[in-house]
Scaffold this active site. Structure first.
Site, PDB file in Angstrom:
ATOM      1  N   SER A  64       0.806  -1.224   0.000  1.00 42.99           N
ATOM      2  CA  SER A  64       0.000   0.000   0.000  1.00 42.99           C
ATOM      3  C   SER A  64       0.842   1.279   0.000  1.00 42.99           C
ATOM      4  CB  SER A  64      -0.962   0.019   1.194  1.00 42.99           C
ATOM      5  OG  SER A  64      -0.264   0.236   2.394  1.00 42.99           O
ATOM      6  N   LYS A 106       1.130   4.889   6.804  1.00 41.99           N
ATOM      7  CA  LYS A 106       0.386   5.692   5.825  1.00 41.99           C
ATOM      8  C   LYS A 106       0.991   7.086   5.776  1.00 41.99           C
ATOM      9  CE  LYS A 106      -2.553   2.444   5.010  1.00 41.99           C
ATOM     10  NZ  LYS A 106      -2.405   1.662   3.801  1.00 41.99           N
TER      11      LYS A 106
END
Length: 190
Positions: A64, A106
Site C-alpha cells: 500500500s 500511511k
C-alpha cells in the site's frame, strides 16, 4: 629457586608488578564475570528502553505504500516525534489500523481544518492539488472521493499506492493521539 619445590617463581611483567605494589589487581574471575553480566544487563535494558519509548524498526508487509516503501522494506519509527514535532502533511506515520488493529504505515495528506477530496484520481486539499511525486497516477483508474472536512486534532491518511491502499477513505480520519510514531528512515531492500 625454592628449596622446597625446586621451582623458580614465575617472572611477572612490570605492569603486573606495579599493580600488585599499589594493591590493585584485576579481581577474582567470578567478580569479573558478574561485572560483565551486570554491564550486559544494563546495555540490554537501554536497548529495550530505546525500542520501547524512542525508536523501533518496522517491516513493511503490504504494497500500500509502494513505490516509497515496497514490501520487505524496513522503516525506523521515531515514537516521540508526533509529541515533539507535531504531525504535518507529507509525514509517513505508523498507527494501529482502525479496521484490524495491526500496525500500518500511511502518509498524512491533510490535517485538522483542511478539506480533502479526490477528483479523477487527483488528490485535492482545500481545492488545490499538492505535489505528490511519490504517487504513480497512471496506475489509478478514475478514483473519486467526496469532499470531507478533517476535524481539528485529526489527520487524513492515504497510502502512496492509491489503487491498493486501505486508508482514511475506508476508515475515516484518525486522531493525532492514535499515531504511534513518524517514519524517519526507510531502508528499502533490493
Amino acid at each position: 629457586m625454592s628449596a622446597e619445590t625446586g621451582l623458580r617463581p614465575a617472572r611477572r611483567s612490570p605492569a603486573h608488578r606495579a599493580a600488585a605494589a599499589s594493591g590493585r589487581t584485576s579481581g577474582p574471575p567470578r567478580k569479573r564475570k558478574l561485572n560483565a553480566l551486570a554491564g550486559g544487563a544494563v546495555v540490554l535494558a537501554l536497548l529495550l528502553g530505546v525500542r520501547t519509548w524512542v525508536a523501533e524498526p518496522v517491516t513493511v508487509d503490504s504494497d500500500s505504500m509502494a513505490p516509497t516503501l515496497p514490501p520487505g522494506s524496513i522503516a525506523f519509527v521515531l515514537k516521540p516525534a508526533p509529541a515533539w514535532f507535531g504531525v504535518h502533511r507529507g509525514d509517513l506515520v505508523v498507527l494501529d489500523s482502525p479496521i484490524d488493529g495491526m500496525p500500518i504505515i500511511k502518509r498524512v495528506v491533510a490535517v485538522g481544518g483542511e478539506t480533502v477530496e479526490i477528483d479523477d484520481a487527483i488528490l485535492l486539499v482545500d481545492g488545490v492539488a499538492p505535489p505528490e511525486p511519490y504517487v504513480d497516477h497512471s496506475t489509478i483508474d478514475g478514483t473519486h472521493f467526496i469532499p470531507t472536512a478533517v476535524p481539528p486534532g485529526d489527520v487524513f491518511l492515504m497510502g502512496d499506492n492509491r489503487e491498493r491502499s486501505i486508508d482514511s477513505r475506508d476508515f475515516g480520519t484518525v486522531p493525532v493521539e492514535d499515531i504511534r510514531g513518524t517514519v524517519v528512515k526507510p531502508f528499502i531492500r533490493p
